[in-house]
Every structure is written in C-alpha cells, then in structure tokens.
Write a protein that holds these residues in place. Sequence first.
Motif, short mmCIF file in Angstrom:
data_model
loop_
_atom_site.label_atom_id
_atom_site.label_comp_id
_atom_site.label_asym_id
_atom_site.label_seq_id
_atom_site.Cartn_x
_atom_site.Cartn_y
_atom_site.Cartn_z
N ARG A 107 43.01 41.05 32.82
CA ARG A 107 41.70 41.57 33.26
C ARG A 107 40.65 40.47 33.17
N ILE A 108 40.71 39.68 32.11
CA ILE A 108 39.74 38.58 31.96
C ILE A 108 39.90 37.59 33.11
N ARG A 109 41.15 37.25 33.43
CA ARG A 109 41.38 36.31 34.54
C ARG A 109 40.82 36.86 35.85
N ILE A 110 41.04 38.14 36.10
CA ILE A 110 40.56 38.74 37.34
C ILE A 110 39.04 38.75 37.36
N LEU A 111 38.42 39.04 36.23
CA LEU A 111 36.95 39.05 36.18
C LEU A 111 36.37 37.66 36.41
N ARG A 112 37.15 36.63 36.18
CA ARG A 112 36.69 35.26 36.48
C ARG A 112 36.45 35.05 37.97
N LEU A 113 37.03 35.91 38.81
CA LEU A 113 36.77 35.83 40.25
C LEU A 113 35.30 36.03 40.54
N GLN A 114 34.60 36.77 39.67
CA GLN A 114 33.18 37.00 39.89
C GLN A 114 32.41 35.68 39.88
#
Length: 103
Positions: A71-78
């Motif tokens: 989830r943290i990695r995906i939120l880095r897309l922001q």
Amino acid sequence: MKTLIRSPQTKDLIQNGMQTWYSKLMTLEFNQDEATEYAKLFVTNEIEINMIPELNDDLLKSIGIEKAGHRIRILRLQRKSLPSTPVATPAVSDVTVMKLISI
C-alpha cells in the motif's frame, strides 16, 4: 447469479485499464503476478489512473491490498503523478547587477 455481457468496446476499455495500471505498478517494482493482481483490483473497483491523488491506505485495504508495504508503494504514485510546477526565481535586473559589480 447475474451474468455480465460486455461489448467489445467495454472489453477494450478494461484491457486498456489493466495495461495502464500494470505499467504503473511495474514502475514500483512489483513482480508480474502482484502487478497483475493489483491491476485487476483497480479495474474491478473502477479506479482509474487519474484517481491516484484520491487513493489512501483505507481505500487500498478495502479493495483487497493487504500488505502494508505494498500500500505504501502504491501511495508513492501520488508523488510521481503530481504535476511539476516550475519554481519562480526572481528576475535580476541590470541595475541589481550593476550594484553588485560596484560593491
């Protein structure tokens, strides 16, 4: 049980969405299986790439992304999807330059 009949156009949209999410997820160094699984979750939940700024930890959990690190990695897309705004630098006038030279 309800059977969904999808038009060819809908199938193309789903396929394009899968490919787009898959590509984004691969930039975060997920393996192929993880990227495919998560891309399916995003498409199934009708989350489009342009919705990245609205993603949050609770939403990712609710659609089935269980691992906190993922989830943290995906939120880095922001951070990656934010439009870059040029930093304004003050203009240096000829008068300022002349004052600096004369000092």
